[in-house]
Design a protein around this motif. Sequence first.
Motif, mmCIF file in Angstrom:
data_model
loop_
_atom_site.group_PDB
_atom_site.id
_atom_site.type_symbol
_atom_site.label_atom_id
_atom_site.label_comp_id
_atom_site.label_asym_id
_atom_site.label_seq_id
_atom_site.Cartn_x
_atom_site.Cartn_y
_atom_site.Cartn_z
ATOM 1 N N GLU A 195 0.814 -1.221 0.000
ATOM 2 C CA GLU A 195 0.000 0.000 0.000
ATOM 3 C C GLU A 195 0.844 1.266 0.000
ATOM 4 N N ASN A 196 2.008 1.165 -0.670
ATOM 5 C CA ASN A 196 2.904 2.312 -0.819
ATOM 6 C C ASN A 196 3.387 2.881 0.507
ATOM 7 N N LEU A 197 3.456 2.044 1.524
ATOM 8 C CA LEU A 197 4.030 2.471 2.793
ATOM 9 C C LEU A 197 5.528 2.696 2.646
ATOM 10 N N LYS A 198 6.072 3.464 3.564
ATOM 11 C CA LYS A 198 7.516 3.624 3.672
ATOM 12 C C LYS A 198 8.002 2.757 4.832
ATOM 13 N N TYR A 199 9.312 2.619 4.939
ATOM 14 C CA TYR A 199 9.870 1.770 5.996
ATOM 15 C C TYR A 199 11.108 2.427 6.583
ATOM 16 N N GLY A 200 11.167 2.419 7.922
ATOM 17 C CA GLY A 200 12.334 2.950 8.625
ATOM 18 C C GLY A 200 13.124 1.816 9.242
ATOM 19 N N PHE A 201 13.517 1.968 10.501
ATOM 20 C CA PHE A 201 14.225 0.901 11.205
ATOM 21 C C PHE A 201 13.199 -0.012 11.879
ATOM 22 N N LYS A 202 12.622 -0.930 11.110
ATOM 23 C CA LYS A 202 11.605 -1.888 11.564
ATOM 24 C C LYS A 202 10.245 -1.243 11.817
ATOM 25 N N TRP A 203 10.084 0.024 11.500
ATOM 26 C CA TRP A 203 8.784 0.704 11.615
ATOM 27 C C TRP A 203 8.208 0.906 10.218
ATOM 28 N N TRP A 204 6.902 0.596 10.067
ATOM 29 C CA TRP A 204 6.172 0.950 8.868
ATOM 30 C C TRP A 204 5.692 2.395 9.017
ATOM 31 N N LEU A 205 5.768 3.152 7.937
ATOM 32 C CA LEU A 205 5.430 4.572 7.981
ATOM 33 C C LEU A 205 4.366 4.878 6.926
ATOM 34 N N TYR A 206 3.227 5.371 7.412
ATOM 35 C CA TYR A 206 2.094 5.648 6.541
ATOM 36 C C TYR A 206 1.990 7.160 6.311
ATOM 37 N N PRO A 207 2.142 7.590 5.059
ATOM 38 C CA PRO A 207 2.127 9.034 4.795
ATOM 39 C C PRO A 207 0.735 9.649 4.898
ATOM 40 N N VAL A 208 0.638 10.746 5.655
ATOM 41 C CA VAL A 208 -0.609 11.496 5.792
ATOM 42 C C VAL A 208 -0.278 12.984 5.793
ATOM 43 N N ASN A 209 -0.720 13.678 4.760
ATOM 44 C CA ASN A 209 -0.531 15.136 4.667
ATOM 45 C C ASN A 209 0.922 15.548 4.881
ATOM 46 N N GLY A 210 1.821 14.832 4.249
ATOM 47 C CA GLY A 210 3.231 15.192 4.305
ATOM 48 C C GLY A 210 3.958 14.725 5.550
ATOM 49 N N LYS A 211 3.243 14.061 6.465
ATOM 50 C CA LYS A 211 3.875 13.518 7.660
ATOM 51 C C LYS A 211 3.566 12.028 7.734
ATOM 52 N N PHE A 212 3.959 11.382 8.828
ATOM 53 C CA PHE A 212 3.808 9.935 8.872
ATOM 54 C C PHE A 212 3.130 9.447 10.146
ATOM 55 N N VAL A 213 2.290 8.435 9.971
ATOM 56 C CA VAL A 213 1.781 7.638 11.085
ATOM 57 C C VAL A 213 2.745 6.473 11.249
ATOM 58 N N TRP A 214 3.111 6.156 12.496
ATOM 59 C CA TRP A 214 4.096 5.101 12.757
ATOM 60 C C TRP A 214 3.362 3.811 13.097
ATOM 61 N N MET A 215 3.808 2.710 12.511
ATOM 62 C CA MET A 215 3.104 1.456 12.731
ATOM 63 C C MET A 215 4.066 0.291 12.949
#
Length: 242
Positions: A195-215
Amino acid sequence: MTSVILGIAITRDDFKAALDTPVLKFFDEGKVKNVDARKRRMTLRNVLTMTTGLQWNEDVPYDDPRSDSSLMEATDDWVQYAIDKPMATEPGKVFNYSSGATELLAYIFQKETGQDIDAYGEKYLFTPLGIKHHWKRTYMGVVDTEGGLYLNGEDLAKIGYLYLHDGAWDGKQIVSKAWVKESLTPYIDAGEANENLKYGFKWWLYPVNGKFVWMALGFGGQRLVVFPEENLIVVFTGWEIL
């Protein structure tokens, strides 16, 4: 959780290896299969960000006989199974979710610090945050860092709270602000399948209005979702496995 504990060890200077350290530094290369120039370039950062370049198939159901996760867990030595896989791409270039990559960190943590990652986490993370947990192990006694961590919903939420407060808990810095920030910085695009998520150090990052929800998205529907702009933490502990 593996990423959090690694960050604590780096913060406390117990884990001294840089993130650009080659993974094979922690192994006897003569006992590793399919070694080539690309595998020699694979680093800790690649392991943290699911960009190892290793050939790994986890885009099928868990019980599918093609699943490398299931095949790994059917062996005695999960770490050896993961590190022996041939390379498919150049490290750092392509996101490919791999439970084996995370399992490598349990072994690497032990080699670098001389300490068991669960015992270390108990002392410097779980006890300070009042978290009760059980973490199962592989047949070789290595902590199952790719899964197998049992927490209740409230204790899982504490990890989100810790990161919402830049790694501080009850006035004490548990993990550095720098590690929290870097962990939640998008390193790689996880692709359309995710779903076009981003990924950090084992965290999934969901883009919302130019920022991210951490998952933190766990097996079977386990979920930790942090909305930093709303100062909101949501936890799901359902089980979708039939």
